[in-house]
Design a protein around this motif. Sequence first.
Motif, short mmCIF file in Angstrom:
data_model
loop_
_atom_site.label_atom_id
_atom_site.label_comp_id
_atom_site.label_asym_id
_atom_site.label_seq_id
_atom_site.Cartn_x
_atom_site.Cartn_y
_atom_site.Cartn_z
N SER A 144 61.92 -69.08 -45.54
CA SER A 144 60.82 -68.55 -44.75
C SER A 144 61.05 -68.84 -43.27
O SER A 144 61.41 -69.96 -42.89
CB SER A 144 59.49 -69.19 -45.19
OG SER A 144 58.44 -68.81 -44.32
N SER A 145 60.85 -67.82 -42.43
CA SER A 145 61.00 -67.98 -40.99
C SER A 145 59.66 -68.22 -40.31
O SER A 145 59.57 -68.20 -39.08
CB SER A 145 61.67 -66.74 -40.38
OG SER A 145 60.89 -65.57 -40.64
N ALA A 146 58.61 -68.45 -41.11
CA ALA A 146 57.29 -68.68 -40.54
C ALA A 146 57.27 -69.98 -39.75
O ALA A 146 58.01 -70.93 -40.03
CB ALA A 146 56.25 -68.74 -41.67
N ASN A 147 56.40 -70.02 -38.73
CA ASN A 147 56.26 -71.23 -37.93
C ASN A 147 55.74 -72.37 -38.80
O ASN A 147 54.98 -72.18 -39.74
CB ASN A 147 55.29 -71.00 -36.77
CG ASN A 147 55.90 -70.14 -35.68
OD1 ASN A 147 57.09 -69.85 -35.71
ND2 ASN A 147 55.09 -69.73 -34.72
N SER A 149 53.32 -75.18 -39.48
CA SER A 149 51.94 -75.40 -39.05
C SER A 149 51.79 -76.77 -38.39
O SER A 149 52.45 -77.73 -38.79
CB SER A 149 50.99 -75.31 -40.24
OG SER A 149 51.05 -74.03 -40.84
N SER A 334 52.94 -77.01 -33.59
CA SER A 334 53.63 -76.01 -34.42
C SER A 334 55.08 -75.88 -33.96
O SER A 334 55.42 -76.20 -32.81
CB SER A 334 52.92 -74.65 -34.32
OG SER A 334 52.95 -74.19 -32.98
N ARG A 336 58.97 -73.52 -34.40
CA ARG A 336 59.75 -72.38 -34.87
C ARG A 336 61.02 -72.87 -35.54
O ARG A 336 61.59 -73.88 -35.15
CB ARG A 336 60.11 -71.45 -33.70
CG ARG A 336 58.91 -70.85 -33.00
CD ARG A 336 59.38 -69.89 -31.90
NE ARG A 336 60.27 -70.56 -30.97
CZ ARG A 336 59.85 -71.29 -29.93
NH1 ARG A 336 58.56 -71.48 -29.73
NH2 ARG A 336 60.72 -71.85 -29.12
#
Length: 451
Positions: A144-147, A149, A334, A336
């Motif tokens: 997953s490339s999501a930030n 949290s 958060s 990246r």
Amino acid sequence: MAFQQGLSGLGASSKALDVIGNNVANASTVGFKSASAHFADVFANSLSGSGALQVGIGTALASVAQQFTQGNITTTNNPLDISINGQGFFRMSQNGSISYTRNGQFHLDKSGYIINDQSLKLTGYPADPNGVIVPSTPQELQISSANLSPVATGASVGAAFKGVSINGLNLDSRAELPAAWSSTVSPAPVPPATPVGLETVDPKSYNYSTAVSIYDSLGNPHTMTYYFRKTATPGQWEVRANVDTTRFANVDLGAGAGVPINLQFDSNGKLTSTMPIAAVTIDLAGLSADQIAAGINKPNSATTPLKFGLDFTGSTQYGATSGGGRLEQDGYTSGRLNGISVGEDGVIQGRYSNGQARNLGQVVLANFQNPNGLTSLGGNQWAETSVSGQPTVGAPNSGSLGTLQSNSVEESNVDLTAELVNMITQQRNYQANAQTIKTQDTIMNTLVNLR
């Protein structure tokens, strides 16, 4: 029968050369395993049951056995190039169809799946949102490339201590008693309004100060400054704190909003106060109001109050300059995804811009009781058969499974020197079998021409 024997010999040499040629052709193929041709002699059936008078009628290919020995490891610049050091195969999936390979040249597709050059997907154990890996049925690994949290200070999952620790701090026992606590608030309040704004603490009213960054539920950083003031009571120091230079009243260290707490040391300079302090709260709403009133437009809708523990364990009061404490806290903003790495145990870790690391999954390996029973599919892939037995699937470096090495690939295990020598040997065998056919032809020609 010499024709049949010679022909079988020619065929055997030809097949052996085919195997050798395939080995040589794949000398640079990553993960390739060399093979050798095995032959067996052929005899005609005997009605007498005795082999004393039997003459062999040639040879036949018995099997082509692959040699699953270790290839050399070569380093690369791709973190998803993975080599296996020891036994085992990568487990690949193509729409649910499972195959196995030793070629660890992987990359990410547009959906984040780890794939090889044939677009087969690498399988393993996924990680939950907290980065915990629980072994289960292997699945196609997706990064997953999501930030990442944010986590508020004091809200970390699984940590033994949650909050801020200032361990190993020394407060100078030789320090003189400072003036009484004194500070000024800006802008100056207009009576009878409640004082608001930023607060400047008079340096003469404390002996030492230190600061640490903390984070709220939205990942906003705040600077929490601690002020230490020696008191008239032997071995006692008062501690106060403010956040982002706003009023002491926004911070409760456990004794009440804005009220200092005491650190008590014995005659040997050891801290005797009970630690950790588990009741620190920060009024983020008041903090935001003070900043706005001071002309700094910083509204904050994070969860308030911010709560966490505070630990001064290991602090001392020695006759040395104040300072030296190790400041740590468990919150972060958060982040990246900046990169990934793969450990020896197959755990894939993501590295984030906020300095955090999170487990994203774990590569699994599969091993077989009889690897030579696998059937080759081409493209560096093998498939399970009834002869190979069922695979034993598990994490790398467990049981009989090998370890993984990132940024590297396993070279072909073909020994070119040995293959070239084998090629010469088979050429001689071919010539010798051709000579038996030629000799038999001469004999037959002599018989036909008898008068």
